[in-house]
Enzyme design. Structure first.
Site, PDB file in Angstrom:
ATOM      1  N   CYS A 145       2.607   7.065  -5.502  1.00 23.74           N
ATOM      2  CA  CYS A 145       3.312   8.258  -5.968  1.00 23.74           C
ATOM      3  C   CYS A 145       4.305   7.982  -7.089  1.00 23.74           C
ATOM      4  O   CYS A 145       4.811   8.920  -7.710  1.00 23.74           O
ATOM      5  CB  CYS A 145       4.028   8.916  -4.799  1.00 23.74           C
ATOM      6  SG  CYS A 145       2.912   9.454  -3.479  1.00 23.74           S
TER       7      CYS A 145
ATOM      8  N   CYS B  42       7.237  20.365   2.592  1.00 23.75           N
ATOM      9  CA  CYS B  42       6.297  19.300   2.237  1.00 23.75           C
ATOM     10  C   CYS B  42       5.708  19.577   0.861  1.00 23.75           C
ATOM     11  O   CYS B  42       5.356  20.721   0.545  1.00 23.75           O
ATOM     12  CB  CYS B  42       5.153  19.235   3.252  1.00 23.75           C
ATOM     13  SG  CYS B  42       5.669  18.982   4.967  1.00 23.75           S
ATOM     14  N   SER B  43       5.574  18.556   0.053  1.00 21.47           N
ATOM     15  CA  SER B  43       4.982  18.729  -1.271  1.00 21.47           C
ATOM     16  C   SER B  43       3.478  18.959  -1.135  1.00 21.47           C
ATOM     17  O   SER B  43       2.811  18.353  -0.296  1.00 21.47           O
ATOM     18  CB  SER B  43       5.248  17.497  -2.143  1.00 21.47           C
ATOM     19  OG  SER B  43       4.707  16.333  -1.550  1.00 21.47           O
TER      20      SER B  43
ATOM     21  N   HIS C  15       2.977  18.093  -6.737  1.00 19.58           N
ATOM     22  CA  HIS C  15       3.004  16.624  -6.751  1.00 19.58           C
ATOM     23  C   HIS C  15       1.643  16.031  -7.109  1.00 19.58           C
ATOM     24  O   HIS C  15       0.986  15.417  -6.271  1.00 19.58           O
ATOM     25  CB  HIS C  15       3.484  16.121  -5.389  1.00 19.58           C
ATOM     26  CG  HIS C  15       3.680  14.651  -5.283  1.00 19.58           C
ATOM     27  ND1 HIS C  15       3.922  13.832  -6.374  1.00 19.58           N
ATOM     28  CD2 HIS C  15       3.657  13.824  -4.193  1.00 19.58           C
ATOM     29  CE1 HIS C  15       4.049  12.576  -5.956  1.00 19.58           C
ATOM     30  NE2 HIS C  15       3.890  12.551  -4.650  1.00 19.58           N
TER      31      HIS C  15
END
Length: 420
Positions: A108, A237-238, A367
Site C-alpha cells: 500500500c 474502511c477504505s 485506495h
C-alpha cells in the site's frame, strides 16, 4: 548541523534539493467504474485500463509543471496488480524516449515509494527531472491473499497476530481492528472515537471531486453500518479503487532554469523504514507498523528541522480508522493514549490544530494501492500552493505525508513552499 565548508574540504557532496513542480491525478473510481476493460488502441477495445489512467494523471502532471515528457530523465511507476513491465506500458502513453523506467511494488506504500525513488535520484545528482506515477486496476471486494504456492509476505505478521487475537477474515480489517481493540483495552478508547474519524473523513471528501465517495454521513450512520471487524464498520474502511496519480520532481537548477519557483514545493524531509525486530514483540500496533511509523517520522523531523506543531495539514494512511487514530500518536501529534482527546476536541479537522486528510483520506477518497501515495502528494502540493478550493486549509506553510504498506514499508515526507 552540517558545516558545508568542512564537508567540501573532506570531499563530501551535500544532497541536492528536491522540488515537486507538477502533480496530477484521476478521479478515484470503484473497480470497473469507467468500464471493465481498458483501451487497447490496436484492437479498438473500449473502457478504462491502466494506460488510460496513466495518460490522464501523467498528462495533468506535465501540464501542471509546464514541461514536456522529453525533459523527464527517469520514471518510477508503482502498482501492485499487473505484469512485470506495466510501468513501461503506462509511461509509453506519454512518450517513448528511451529513459530508464523502474517498476515499483511496495504494497500500500507503493506510490510514495515511487516518489521516494524519484526524489532520491535528484537528491543524489543523477537526474534533474524525474516522474513518479502510480496506478491500480483492482478487483471488487476484499483484497486477495496472493499466490497459494509460496510463503505470503504477510505470513509472519498474520501468525504473530493470531497468537494474541483470534484470526478472522477478511485479513486486513482483522489486523487493524485488532490494533484498535488493543488500544481500547489499554487506554479506554471507545468505538465512537474510531467512528468520529470515519465521520470526519467522509465529511472532508464532500469537497473533493477526485474522491470515490462524496457523501456526508452522520455519526450514527458510521456506527450503524455493517460491522467488518469490531470496532471497524464498513464506513471506517477504505474501499478498493481504480485510479492513478503522478508527480514531476526537479532539481534546484531545473526549477531555476524553467522559472518554476512560484509553483514549486520542496521536499524538505523524507524517510522510508521497514519492519524492526519490535514488529513481532507481541503488540498488535507494532504488527501493523507502529514502530516503522515512529522511526520514519522522527527521521523526517530530524532532516527538516520541523516538528508536529509546525505542520498545518497532514495526509496520512487511514486505510482503516484505527490506523489513523494510532498514527496521531506515532507521528507525535500527541502522546501515547491521548489520541481520543484529540478526536473529542476536533483537533484534526478544520478549525483545529491540524487538518488531517482534507482530501477525505483513503476511507472516502479511495485506495488504489499504487496511486495512493501520489494522490497524497498532489493534495498537499495544492494545499501549499493555496489552490485546494473548498478544501483549502488556512495559512499552510508546511505539510506532512504518511503512507504505509504492511510487510512492510512506511514512507513519511515533509513539504514546504520553495520560496520559504
Amino acid at each position: 548541523m552540517f558545516d558545508p565548508d568542512c564537508n567540501e574540504a573532506k570531499g563530501i557532496t551535500m544532497p541536492n534539493r528536491v522540488f515537486v513542480v507538477g502533480v496530477g491525478m484521476t478521479k478515484f473510481e470503484k473497480p470497473g467504474g469507467r468500464g471493465a476493460r481498458g483501451t487497447d488502441h490496436e484492437a479498438g477495445k473500449e473502457g478504462w485500463d491502466y494506460p488510460d489512467m496513466a495518460r490522464e494523471s501523467g498528462t495533468k502532471a506535465l501540464a501542471d509543471a509546464g514541461v514536456e515528457y522529453a525533459e523527464v530523465q527517469q520514471g518510477y511507476v508503482g502498482y501492485c496488480s499487473g505484469d512485470s513491465t506495466s510501468g513501461q506500458r503506462a509511461l509509453y502513453e506519454l512518450g517513448m524516449t528511451g529513459i530508464p523506467i523502474v517498476n515499483v511494488n511496495n504494497n500500500c506504500s507503493t506510490g510514495s515509494t515511487a516518489l521516494y525513488l524519484a526524489a532520491q535520484s535528484i537528491r543524489g545528482g543523477l537526474a534533474d527531472c524525474t516522474m513518479a506515477l502510480g496506478f491500480e486496476k483492482m478487483q471488487p471486494g476484499s483484497l486477495g491473499g496472493g499466490a497459494q504456492d509460496r510463503e505470503s509476505p504477510l505470513g509472519r505478521h498474520v501468525k504473530a497476530l493470531a497468537q494474541i487475537d483470534e484470526f478472522a477474515f477478511p485479513v486486513a480489517p482483522w489486523m487493524f481492528g485488532a490494533a484498535g481493540r488493543e488500544h481500547m483495552k489499554k487506554y479506554g478508547t471507545t468505538a465512537e472515537h474510531f467512528a468520529k474519524i470515519g465521520y470526519k473523513n467522509h465529511k472532508h471528501s464532500v469537497n473533493n471531486t477526485y474522491a470515490q465517495f462524496q457523501e456526508e454521513y452522520t455519526l450514527d450512520d458510521i456506527l450503524g453500518s455493517k460491522m467488518i471487524s469490531d470496532p471497524l464498520t464498513k464506513l471506517q474502511c477504505s474501499p478498493t479503487s481504480d485510479g492513478s496519480g503522478a508527480a514531476i520532481l526537479a532539481s534546484e537548477a531545473f526549477v531555476d532554469s524553467h522559472g518554476l519557483a512560484g509553483q514549486a514545493v520542496e521536499i524538505v524531509g523524507q524517510a522510508m523504514t521497514t519492519d524492526f525486530a519490535s514488529t513481532f514483540d507481541g503488540s498488535a500496533a507494532n504488527i501493523i507498523g507502529y514502530d516503522m511509523n515512529v522511526q520514519a517520522a522522527q527521521q523526517v523531523y530530524d532532516q527538516s528541522g520541523l516538528g508536529p506543531a509546525d505542520f498545518q495539514v497532514i495526509e496520512l494512511h487511514d486505510c482503516f480508522s484505527a490506523n489513523e487514530l494510532l498514527l496521531y500518536e506515532a507521528l507525535g501529534l500527541c502522546g501515547a493514549g491521548e489520541a481520543p482527546t484529540l478526536i473529542d476536541n476536533d483537533d484534526t479537522t478544520y478549525g483545529g490544530r491540524w487538518v488531517v486528510n482534507p482530501s477525505g483520506g483513503l476511507i472516502s477518497k479511495g485506495h488504489p494501492l499504487g496511486a495512493t501515495g501520489l494522490a497524497q502528494c498532489a493534495e498537499l502540493t495544492w494545499q501549499l500552493r493555496g489552490t485546494a478550493d473548498k478544501r483549502q486549509v488556512a495559512g499552510v506553510t508546511a505539510a506532512l505525508q504518511h503512507n504505509i504498506g504492511l510487510g512492510g514499508a512506511a514512507v513519511v515526507t515533509a513539504y514546504q513552499r520553495a520560496e520559504r
